[in-house]
Design a protein around this motif. Structure first.
Motif, PDB file in Angstrom:
ATOM      1  N   GLY A 295       0.787  -1.232   0.000  1.00 21.19           N
ATOM      2  CA  GLY A 295       0.000   0.000   0.000  1.00 21.19           C
ATOM      3  C   GLY A 295       0.812   1.271   0.000  1.00 21.19           C
ATOM      4  O   GLY A 295       0.245   2.371  -0.063  1.00 21.19           O
ATOM      5  N   GLU A 296       2.146   1.172   0.019  1.00 19.22           N
ATOM      6  CA  GLU A 296       2.967   2.385   0.043  1.00 19.22           C
ATOM      7  C   GLU A 296       2.977   3.045  -1.334  1.00 19.22           C
ATOM      8  O   GLU A 296       3.011   2.382  -2.373  1.00 19.22           O
ATOM      9  N   VAL A 297       2.945   4.387  -1.324  1.00 21.30           N
ATOM     10  CA  VAL A 297       2.916   5.171  -2.558  1.00 21.30           C
ATOM     11  C   VAL A 297       4.350   5.421  -3.036  1.00 21.30           C
ATOM     12  O   VAL A 297       5.212   5.838  -2.257  1.00 21.30           O
ATOM     13  N   TYR A 298       4.593   5.162  -4.328  1.00 19.73           N
ATOM     14  CA  TYR A 298       5.876   5.453  -4.970  1.00 19.73           C
ATOM     15  C   TYR A 298       5.632   6.440  -6.112  1.00 19.73           C
ATOM     16  O   TYR A 298       4.561   6.447  -6.717  1.00 19.73           O
ATOM     17  N   TYR A 299       6.640   7.268  -6.406  1.00 23.79           N
ATOM     18  CA  TYR A 299       6.516   8.206  -7.528  1.00 23.79           C
ATOM     19  C   TYR A 299       7.843   8.324  -8.256  1.00 23.79           C
ATOM     20  O   TYR A 299       8.909   7.992  -7.729  1.00 23.79           O
ATOM     21  N   ARG A 300       7.759   8.814  -9.492  1.00 29.24           N
ATOM     22  CA  ARG A 300       8.935   9.111 -10.310  1.00 29.24           C
ATOM     23  C   ARG A 300       8.623  10.371 -11.099  1.00 29.24           C
ATOM     24  O   ARG A 300       7.519  10.508 -11.641  1.00 29.24           O
ATOM     25  N   SER A 301       9.573  11.322 -11.156  1.00 28.23           N
ATOM     26  CA  SER A 301       9.287  12.598 -11.824  1.00 28.23           C
ATOM     27  C   SER A 301      10.576  13.359 -12.099  1.00 28.23           C
ATOM     28  O   SER A 301      11.639  13.002 -11.571  1.00 28.23           O
ATOM     29  N   PRO A 302      10.489  14.450 -12.897  1.00 29.95           N
ATOM     30  CA  PRO A 302      11.665  15.303 -13.113  1.00 29.95           C
ATOM     31  C   PRO A 302      12.138  15.981 -11.831  1.00 29.95           C
ATOM     32  O   PRO A 302      13.263  16.476 -11.776  1.00 29.95           O
ATOM     33  N   GLY A 303      11.269  16.010 -10.805  1.00 28.17           N
ATOM     34  CA  GLY A 303      11.635  16.662  -9.555  1.00 28.17           C
ATOM     35  C   GLY A 303      12.320  15.766  -8.551  1.00 28.17           C
ATOM     36  O   GLY A 303      12.690  16.226  -7.465  1.00 28.17           O
ATOM     37  N   VAL A 304      12.499  14.489  -8.886  1.00 30.43           N
ATOM     38  CA  VAL A 304      13.107  13.561  -7.922  1.00 30.43           C
ATOM     39  C   VAL A 304      14.526  14.016  -7.565  1.00 30.43           C
ATOM     40  O   VAL A 304      15.355  14.265  -8.445  1.00 30.43           O
ATOM     41  N   PHE A 305      14.787  14.107  -6.271  1.00 34.10           N
ATOM     42  CA  PHE A 305      16.052  14.638  -5.756  1.00 34.10           C
ATOM     43  C   PHE A 305      17.261  13.855  -6.261  1.00 34.10           C
ATOM     44  O   PHE A 305      17.158  12.701  -6.663  1.00 34.10           O
ATOM     45  N   VAL A 306      18.402  14.508  -6.204  1.00 34.87           N
ATOM     46  CA  VAL A 306      19.643  13.890  -6.664  1.00 34.87           C
ATOM     47  C   VAL A 306      20.133  12.862  -5.647  1.00 34.87           C
ATOM     48  O   VAL A 306      20.431  11.711  -5.991  1.00 34.87           O
ATOM     49  N   GLU A 307      20.213  13.290  -4.380  1.00 41.62           N
ATOM     50  CA  GLU A 307      20.726  12.412  -3.332  1.00 41.62           C
ATOM     51  C   GLU A 307      20.503  13.052  -1.972  1.00 41.62           C
ATOM     52  O   GLU A 307      20.199  14.250  -1.869  1.00 41.62           O
ATOM     53  N   TYR A 308      20.657  12.246  -0.925  1.00 39.03           N
ATOM     54  CA  TYR A 308      20.830  12.776   0.421  1.00 39.03           C
ATOM     55  C   TYR A 308      22.318  13.050   0.601  1.00 39.03           C
ATOM     56  O   TYR A 308      23.151  12.159   0.406  1.00 39.03           O
ATOM     57  N   TYR A 309      22.663  14.246   0.978  1.00 37.24           N
ATOM     58  CA  TYR A 309      24.063  14.660   1.077  1.00 37.24           C
ATOM     59  C   TYR A 309      24.805  13.798   2.098  1.00 37.24           C
ATOM     60  O   TYR A 309      24.367  13.636   3.242  1.00 37.24           O
ATOM     61  N   LYS A 310      25.916  13.237   1.678  1.00 37.77           N
ATOM     62  CA  LYS A 310      26.771  12.400   2.530  1.00 37.77           C
ATOM     63  C   LYS A 310      26.009  11.220   3.146  1.00 37.77           C
ATOM     64  O   LYS A 310      26.339  10.771   4.242  1.00 37.77           O
ATOM     65  N   ASN A 311      25.002  10.716   2.457  1.00 39.45           N
ATOM     66  CA  ASN A 311      24.210   9.619   3.020  1.00 39.45           C
ATOM     67  C   ASN A 311      23.763   8.675   1.906  1.00 39.45           C
ATOM     68  O   ASN A 311      22.574   8.575   1.598  1.00 39.45           O
ATOM     69  N   PRO A 312      24.703   7.962   1.297  1.00 36.74           N
ATOM     70  CA  PRO A 312      24.349   7.076   0.175  1.00 36.74           C
ATOM     71  C   PRO A 312      23.423   5.933   0.581  1.00 36.74           C
ATOM     72  O   PRO A 312      22.619   5.469  -0.223  1.00 36.74           O
TER      73      PRO A 312
END
Length: 652
Positions: free
Chosen positions: A418-435
């Motif tokens: 039931g979890e919602v997933y998305y994909r878009s041009p706005g999807v972030f690059v990364e969490y900084y220093k947190n691969p």
């Protein structure tokens, strides 16, 4: 990959240059100071930004440096973010209300070399933790009041940095650095609110910001003559998109209020055409309206209730362009003349053409109230990691129980759990220093896990969010448990500021409730009830009776929903203190940190389920000056009236 959204314009500074060419003499920013509105055109704003960018170069700013920005919403702080981008630096807006330790974490985590701050309060927070910030080189302050005797070896006024910049002759270097930026370079880094732990630095590219700003602006037909009020925390992704991204894309004017205390007055004076507020702002406005109506005379009360009933029946239908009878149309015209028009003016919402709420689910009763006024209030669903927009409600398809359809360019899917997933041009690059966190949130195909449970309606394509996926659970008897659904119904009442519902794997639900001191205090004054503190008022027998009535009404409403009827509140207590971000119980965006609340008040939860009539408790609190203290209280535990479940009655 998409080509740049508007030809070769690949950065915010590129959009600024375009706006100077197109709208050079048009107001771009306004700020109220000492009761007077001051304005800057696009051309003037560009000159201010260039001066600061050159000034940063004189201080040794390098490409890739992080520049922290902290303070209340002011044009100069927005300019600081764009100036940083002009010279290849990365702006990192921070929460102005954050404690010194929170500021220290963000500055150390991103390795900020420069901090541009609003006033002495922000300077002092940094000074308190400066010894541990080995990478911080220089602080630039906007308002110098109270700072004359400070050590200025690594601290300079904003005006002096600009002055040095203008004298430096480094504009060619600024332009060269700006021209070297690409569509996939970092535009901004924003920290999450940290509901479950330390905030994470979300890296957003120019592509993320510009594509999302373009798509969302076109979705709602935003234009250069729109007006927006910039009053939300600058560190919040929504403010960055509305006050920087969309403002730069469309060329509309950004208005900054004088202070949080004057926000409502400034809202009335500006009369924005494009307005965003989290549910808490709309809840507070409604609370203030209801308080005023309690003090109104009989005739005003009668007019208000009579014509608001007309608005609730007709207002939303007219907004959606649907057919209504001639009689209803006439009644609504009278309602606008006598009640709705003056009320919208008082709220500062007379000119709103597009309004949005998000960040938390809004109670349907609150949402319907504003729609009844003829305000085109809609819901969107978003996240920092999505550069805000995941879904939006199109005009004519606005409902309180959905968050709309996928925003332009966004794809949705629902996982088996039931979890919602998305994909878009706005999807972030990364969490900084947190691969590790980046990999667990965003997969190789660009799909992002929202952490929310929901489903897409057949036929309409609208997304419905049930609750946070980790909070949705089962009662002991297997029935669905979704606390946010009940909490939002409770918060509709002006007397209830906050509610936290428990019940996962339990036989029944219980709740903590915070009273709204303004609303309940006003009620106590009218009813000659004396009190000396929030704590005393919260435990007054008549206050408890009033809250009991609200909880019982909510139970009757919940009982009518066959999916969630098991979530009725059986027992509750009114907390002796407001949940507070300084005490770690809420985020800076006013979201409850549910797990921390459960741990901190474990004794109270045990008492709710143990059958006790009251409970003595000691609670550590943080005062405004940072000192710690303890408050003690004996809290009454109330048994609520539980309604018969309507679907069960019908089956029998």
């Amino acid at each position: 990959m998409h080509a740049p959204a508007d030809g070769g314009l690949v950065t915010i500074p590129d959009l600024l240059a375009r706006n100077v060419a197109r709208h050079g003499a048009k107001p771009a920013y306004r700020e109220k100071e000492f009761g007077i509105w001051q304005s800057w055109t696009w051309a003037q704003a560009s000159e201010q930004i260039d001066a600061l960018a050159m000034g940063l170069l004189t201080l040794g700013a390098n490409v890739g440096d992080h520049v922290a920005v902290s303070g209340r919403n002011r044009p100069a702080l927005y300019w600081a973010m764009v100036a940083a981008q002009r010279i290849g630096c990365i702006p990192v807006p921070l929460y102005a209300e954050a404690a010194a330790e929170e500021i220290a974490y963000a500055l150390d985590h991103c390795g900020a070399r420069f901090a541009v701050v609003g006033d002495q309060e922000q300077v002092d927070k940094i000074a308190d933790v400066r010894d541990g910030l080995t990478q911080l080189d220089h602080v630039i302050y906007l308002d110098g009041r109270g700072l004359r005797k400070y050590d200025h070896a690594a601290m300079t006024s904003y005006a002096d940095v600009q002055k040095a910049g203008r004298a430096s002759g480094l504009l060619d270097q600024v332009n060269a650095r700006s021209a070297a930026r690409t569509y996939d370079d970092t535009c901004v880094m924003l920290y999450t609110s940290g509901t479950t732990g330390r905030p994470k630095g979300v890296v957003l590219s120019n592509r993320n910001v510009i594509e999302t700003s373009k798509n969302s602006s076109e979705f709602d037909h935003l234009r250069a003559d729109d007006e927006v009020l910039a009053y939300l925390p600058m560190a919040w992704v929504g403010d960055f998109i509305f006050s920087v991204g969309q403002a730069m894309w469309t060329g509309f004017c950004v208005n900054c209020p004088e202070s949080a205390d004057t926000m409502q007055l400034d809202l009335r004076e500006i009369g924005p055409t494009y307005f965003f507020a989290p549910p808490r702002v709309f809840e507070q406005q409604l609370t203030n309206v209801m308080i005023r109506m309690e003090d109104a005379g009989r005739v005003k009360k009668w007019l208000f209730h009579r014509y608001m009933a007309v608005g609730r029946r007709v207002g939303a239908l007219l907004l959606d362009g649907k057919q209504v009878s001639a009689g209803d149309r006439l009644n609504y015209m009278l309602a606008k003349l006598l009640v709705i028009g003056p009320l919208k003016n008082t709220l500062g919402l007379s000119r709103v053409r597009v309004g949005y709420t998000a960040g938390e689910a809004i109670g349907p009763e609150i949402f319907d109230f504003y729609r009844a006024l003829g305000i085109n209030l809609k819901q969107l669903y978003g996240q920092t990691e999505a550069t805000v927009f995941i879904t939006q409600q199109p005009d004519g398809e606005v409902r309180s129980d959905t968050v709309g359809v996928p925003s332009p360019g966004v794809e949705l899917r629902i996982a088996e759990n039931g979890e919602v997933y998305y994909r878009s041009p706005g999807v972030f690059v990364e969490y900084y220093k947190n691969p590790e966190s980046t990999a667990s949130t965003k997969d190789a195909d660009g799909w992002v896990a929202t952490g929310d449970a929901g489903f897409i309606e057949d036929g309409t394509g609208h997304l419905r969010i049930i609750d946070r996926a980790k909070d949705v659970g089962k009662m002991a008897d297997g029935r669905l448990f979704a606390p946010k659904y009940v909490e939002n119904k409770l918060k509709f009442y002006p007397n209830i500021l906050e509610a936290v519902v428990f019940g996962a794997n339990r036989d029944y639900c219980t709740a903590f409730i915070n009273i709204d001191l303004t609303a309940v205090g006003n009620w106590a004054e009218r009813n000659n009830i004396a009190y000396s503190s929030y704590q005393e008022l919260s435990q007054h027998p008549r206050v408890l009776d009033m809250i009991l009535g609200h909880v019982s009404e909510v139970n009757r409403s919940v009982a009518a929903d066959p999916m969630l009827a098991g979530c009725q509140v059986h027992r509750f207590l009114v907390l002796h203190k407001e949940l507070d971000a300084d005490d770690g119980e809420m985020t800076r965006t006013r979201k409850v940190r549910r797990r921390i609340v459960e741990e901190k008040f474990h004794d109270l939860i045990t008492a709710l389920y143990g059958g006790a009539a009251d409970i003595y408790t000691e609670t550590e609190v943080t005062y405004e000056d940072g000192r710690k203290g303890k408050i003690t209280a004996t809290l009454a535990i109330c048994d609520a009236q539980v309604a018969a479940e309507q679907h069960k009655v019908a089956a029998e």
